[in-house]
Design an enzyme around this catalytic site. Structure first.
Site, short mmCIF file in Angstrom:
data_model
loop_
_atom_site.label_atom_id
_atom_site.label_comp_id
_atom_site.label_asym_id
_atom_site.label_seq_id
_atom_site.Cartn_x
_atom_site.Cartn_y
_atom_site.Cartn_z
N GLY A 133 2.96 2.48 10.58
CA GLY A 133 3.45 3.81 10.96
C GLY A 133 4.08 4.27 11.72
O GLY A 133 4.91 5.23 11.91
N HIS A 191 -9.66 1.26 5.04
CA HIS A 191 -7.87 1.33 5.46
C HIS A 191 -8.77 2.11 7.27
O HIS A 191 -9.70 3.21 6.91
CB HIS A 191 -7.46 1.98 4.53
CG HIS A 191 -5.79 1.83 5.58
ND1 HIS A 191 -5.69 2.50 6.34
CD2 HIS A 191 -5.01 0.86 5.02
CE1 HIS A 191 -4.12 2.76 6.34
NE2 HIS A 191 -3.67 1.51 5.80
N GLU A 229 -6.80 4.85 7.90
CA GLU A 229 -6.27 6.18 7.16
C GLU A 229 -8.40 6.83 7.00
O GLU A 229 -8.21 7.66 7.02
CB GLU A 229 -5.13 6.60 6.66
CG GLU A 229 -4.30 6.47 7.36
CD GLU A 229 -3.14 6.01 7.00
OE1 GLU A 229 -3.35 5.56 5.69
OE2 GLU A 229 -2.17 5.03 7.01
N GLU A 262 -4.93 -4.63 10.79
CA GLU A 262 -4.30 -3.89 11.09
C GLU A 262 -4.71 -3.63 12.22
O GLU A 262 -5.22 -1.65 12.45
CB GLU A 262 -4.69 -2.68 9.34
CG GLU A 262 -4.12 -3.28 8.36
CD GLU A 262 -3.49 -2.44 7.47
OE1 GLU A 262 -2.73 -2.55 6.28
OE2 GLU A 262 -4.23 -1.17 7.17
N SER A 301 3.58 -1.57 10.08
CA SER A 301 5.44 -1.92 10.42
C SER A 301 5.60 -3.23 10.66
O SER A 301 6.60 -3.95 10.91
CB SER A 301 5.84 -1.55 11.80
OG SER A 301 5.56 -0.22 12.39
N LYS A 326 0.32 4.20 -0.16
CA LYS A 326 -0.30 5.65 0.37
C LYS A 326 -0.53 6.36 -0.68
O LYS A 326 -0.22 6.49 -1.76
CB LYS A 326 0.12 5.68 1.31
CG LYS A 326 -0.01 4.42 1.74
CD LYS A 326 0.49 4.95 4.21
CE LYS A 326 -0.01 3.26 4.41
NZ LYS A 326 -0.21 3.91 6.35
N ASN A 383 0.33 -1.44 -0.40
CA ASN A 383 -0.08 -0.28 -0.42
C ASN A 383 0.73 1.12 0.24
O ASN A 383 1.60 1.70 0.59
CB ASN A 383 -0.94 0.38 1.22
CG ASN A 383 -1.56 0.95 1.24
OD1 ASN A 383 -1.30 2.18 0.46
ND2 ASN A 383 -2.61 1.84 2.50
P1 13P Z 1 3.40 0.27 7.65
O1 13P Z 1 3.46 -1.14 7.25
O2 13P Z 1 3.42 2.28 7.79
O3 13P Z 1 3.28 0.26 9.24
O4 13P Z 1 1.59 0.68 7.08
C1 13P Z 1 0.40 0.15 6.77
C2 13P Z 1 -0.05 -0.04 6.35
O5 13P Z 1 -1.42 1.19 6.89
C3 13P Z 1 -0.68 -1.21 5.70
O6 13P Z 1 -2.07 -0.19 4.74
#
Ligand code: 13P
Length: 251
Positions: free
Chosen positions: A173, A95, A97, A167, A212, A11, A9
């Site tokens: 992150g 997601h 976010e 997740e 992560s 993003k 992803n």
């Molecule tokens: P990270 O791997 O940066 O923690 O992000 C995970 C994520 O949100 C994947 O959709």
């Protein structure tokens, strides 16, 4: 035996030049394995570019979001049909976010899930609790609630063509990965919930872990019985990091 899936992803990251370089290195470095599939989800504006670069490789193309309506007056939005038309096989739905920053609720996410499938896309449904919810011992309730909303709307059979990603929001992150044991508990909970409706669907549905994931922790996460791969954010932006995650699966 479920085949693994490692999904990138990106993003809101990448530009034409860096996308091309990243895909080139990925294509050159990926070891082909019957045990794992690889998917890349770039920003929508680069789907066509990345799709063209991936042409002829086994790496699949996915989108990060969609709108549940097929067409119409939804300025700035993209439909499942458009994503399918441009070559996507998968789309990320729900997601954290999108839930947190854009106020997406379970009912809207459930609509997106069925819209994706109507157009032949495989939805990757993200679920997960925040730090506060974990501390308040609400992980189970939150995750089951998020899953239940889609189960009620789409039905258990729909999960024959879907992927789930657990997740934990506190691990995204932050560098804080759930331990393989912590993740396995929630993955087993999710599979158990599916199994209450249909054991065969539960056994075949892939449940990815996200938060992560990196080269140094991927193998022990993927070794857990109910973890079928990863949804990778930050580490998917660096070719070597993403490659070591994908290749750890086949080793
Ligand atoms: P990270 O791997 O940066 O923690 O992000 C995970 C994520 O949100 C994947 O959709």
């Amino acid at each position: 035996m479920r085949k693994g899936l490692v999904a990138a992803n990106w993003k809101m990251n990448g530009l034409r030049q860096s996308n091309a370089t990243l895909i080139d290195v990925l294509k050159a470095g990926l070891k082909s394995s019957p045990n794992v599939e690889v998917l890349v989800c770039p920003p929508a504006v680069y789907l066509e570019q990345v799709g063209a670069e991936l042409d002829g490789s086994l790496v699949m193309l996915g989108a990060q979001n969609l709108h549940p309506q097929q067409s119409g007056a939804f300025t700035g939005e993209l439909s499942a049909e458009m994503l399918k038309d441009i070559g996507c096989s998968h789309v990320i739905i729900g997601h954290s976010e999108r839930r947190q920053l854009f106020g997406e609720e379970n009912s809207f996410i459930a609509e997106k899930f069925t819209a994706a499938q109507r157009s032949g896309l495989i939805p990757i449904l993200c679920v997960g609790e925040t730090q506060e919810q974990r501390e308040a011992v609400e992980t189970e309730a939150v995750v089951l609630d998020q899953l239940e909303a889609v189960l009620v709307h789409a039905g258990i059979e729909a999960f024959n063509n879907a992927v789930i990603a657990y997740e934990p929001v506190w691990a995204i992150g932050t560098g804080l990965t759930a331990t393989p044991e912590q993740a396995q508990v929630v993955h087993a909970l999710i599979r158990g919930k599916l199994a209450e409706a249909n054991t065969a669907v539960a056994e075949s549905t892939r449940i990815l872990y996200g938060g992560s994931v990196k080269g140094s922790n991927a193998a022990e996460l993927f070794a857990k019985p109910d973890i079928d791969g990863g949804l990778v954010g930050g580490a998917s932006l660096v070719a070597e990091g993403f490659l070591s995650i994908c290749n750890s699966y086949s080793e």
